[in-house]
Enzyme design. Structure first.
Site, PDB file in Angstrom:
ATOM      1  N   TYR A  78       0.830  -1.215   0.000  1.00 56.56           N
ATOM      2  CA  TYR A  78       0.000   0.000   0.000  1.00 56.56           C
ATOM      3  C   TYR A  78       0.865   1.267   0.000  1.00 56.56           C
ATOM      4  O   TYR A  78       0.522   2.245  -0.656  1.00 56.56           O
ATOM      5  CB  TYR A  78      -1.010  -0.030   1.169  1.00 56.56           C
ATOM      6  N   ARG A 120       1.969   1.812  -3.502  1.00 58.33           N
ATOM      7  CA  ARG A 120       0.899   2.374  -4.334  1.00 58.33           C
ATOM      8  C   ARG A 120       0.638   3.842  -3.988  1.00 58.33           C
ATOM      9  O   ARG A 120       0.361   4.656  -4.863  1.00 58.33           O
ATOM     10  CB  ARG A 120      -0.377   1.540  -4.176  1.00 58.33           C
ATOM     11  N   VAL A 171      -9.728   3.288  -5.322  1.00 59.30           N
ATOM     12  CA  VAL A 171      -9.421   3.866  -4.010  1.00 59.30           C
ATOM     13  C   VAL A 171      -8.456   5.048  -4.161  1.00 59.30           C
ATOM     14  O   VAL A 171      -7.949   5.566  -3.173  1.00 59.30           O
ATOM     15  CB  VAL A 171      -8.805   2.791  -3.073  1.00 59.30           C
ATOM     16  N   HIS A 174     -14.981   0.792  -2.402  1.00 55.76           N
ATOM     17  CA  HIS A 174     -13.928  -0.002  -1.757  1.00 55.76           C
ATOM     18  C   HIS A 174     -13.017   0.846  -0.873  1.00 55.76           C
ATOM     19  O   HIS A 174     -11.896   0.435  -0.579  1.00 55.76           O
ATOM     20  CB  HIS A 174     -13.113  -0.754  -2.815  1.00 55.76           C
ATOM     21  N   THR A 183     -13.891  -1.694 -15.843  1.00 54.76           N
ATOM     22  CA  THR A 183     -13.844  -2.715 -14.778  1.00 54.76           C
ATOM     23  C   THR A 183     -14.001  -4.097 -15.395  1.00 54.76           C
ATOM     24  O   THR A 183     -14.790  -4.272 -16.335  1.00 54.76           O
ATOM     25  CB  THR A 183     -14.904  -2.466 -13.679  1.00 54.76           C
ATOM     26  N   ALA A 189     -11.054   4.244 -22.179  1.00 52.99           N
ATOM     27  CA  ALA A 189     -12.112   5.031 -21.549  1.00 52.99           C
ATOM     28  C   ALA A 189     -11.959   6.512 -21.886  1.00 52.99           C
ATOM     29  O   ALA A 189     -12.953   7.192 -22.208  1.00 52.99           O
ATOM     30  CB  ALA A 189     -12.078   4.825 -20.039  1.00 52.99           C
TER      31      ALA A 189
END
Ligand code: BJW
Ligand code: ZN
Length: 239
Positions: free
Chosen positions: A67, A70, A103, A119, A187, A230
């Site tokens: 984490y 990230r 997130v 999430h 997704t 996208a």
């Protein structure tokens, strides 16, 4: 494809209730790795191996390393055309709800305000012992501790096997069930309960649209499956 884009554009222009679900593919053009793509591995581990309460119990240092890596990567990432187009769509349709599995906070950074982070957020921490929570964008220690009780902190995100916050899930289900148009963007449609929202929306009468680089389990179900990046497709839909 061009005809479909024109049709979806007209549907968006005429819709009162727009619901949008986004996933990691929306942030890919910002340089954020997706979970299940070719770049989806970290130290040969999959998201399923790390985004899991058992992984944290077994090796909290390893999970925090993932984490913290990230967080440092995201600190340099900016919203891309897809995030900006969705913020522009909300400005034009204020009742729109944007549900994101991401997130990373990039929808908020682009100016969207009616956002549900299904999430959680990588920028928030919560205590494993007491009710302490905090938002913090600065680098964290290798094993952050609670300011209130001294126990271990964890990222305030939803891991596999954990329930989404009931109020959040209720709002997503309500929004999908009452949408005129439901768009699922970037997704893989593999992770529940988000993966079922397009089907739910369709069964309740919404026109359903998918935007994705590749086909997904939802592609055969939706009314319009638009294949591509996208950012490029949303640029055309929401100029
Ligand atoms: C582009 C692009 C570009 C690339 N443009 N496109 C029913 C059946 C079976 C299992 C379950 C079930 N109900 C619940 C479960 C268990 C589990 C689950 O779904 N497992 C499946 C994997 C089988 N779900 C849960 O545990 C959930 N909890 C729950 O339901 O509680 C009740 C319950 C528990 C247990 C049993 C039964 C009920 C919680 C799920 C939490 C997921 N958490 C994570 C980590 C969050 C924190 C973090 O970020 O670290 O969320 S895992 C990870 O996957 C993350 C993502 O939000 C999530 C979805 O990933 P996403 O966004 O779809 O990314 P990718 O990488 O998969 O796909 C990217 C897509 O983009 C690809 O399709 C590309 O083609 C595309 N793309 N570039 C457009 N430029
Ligand atoms: Zn605490």
């Amino acid at each position: 494809m061009i005809a479909s884009i024109q049709t979806v554009k007209a549907l968006l222009d005429g819709a009162d209730r727009i619901a949008v679900l986004t996933g990691a593919g929306v942030s890919a053009e910002s340089g954020v790795p997706t979970f299940r793509g070719a770049d989806g591995l970290w130290k040969d581990l999959r998201a399923e191996d790390l985004a899991h309460p058992e992984a944290f119990s077994r090796d909290p240092r390893l999970v925090w390393e993932f984490y913290n890596w990230r967080r440092s990567l995201l600190a340099d990432c900016k919203p891309n055309r897809a995030h900006h187009a969705l913020a522009a769509l909300e400005a034009h349709a204020p009742s729109m709800l944007l549900m994101t599995q991401n997130v990373d906070g990039l929808h908020h950074a682009a100016g969207s305000s009616n956002v549900i982070e299904m999430h959680g957020s990588i920028w928030r921490v919560k205590c494993t012992h007491c009710s302490y929570t905090a938002e913090d964008h600065s680098p964290l220690p290798e094993l952050p501790r609670c300011n209130s009780c001294g126990e271990m902190l964890r990222p305030d995100v939803v891991w596999f096997g954990e329930q989404l916050e009931p109020g959040i899930l209720h709002s997503c289900v309500e929004s999908a069930a009452h949408a005129d148009i439901f768009m699922t963007i970037g997704t893989s449609g593999l992770v529940q309960p988000a993966a079922s929202l397009a089907d739910l929306a369709k069964r309740h009468g919404a026109v359903t649209v998918e935007i994705n680089l590749d086909p997904t389990p939802n592609s055969g179900l939706v009314d319009f499956s638009l294949q591509g990046k996208a950012g490029e497709i949303l640029d055309k839909l929401i100029p």
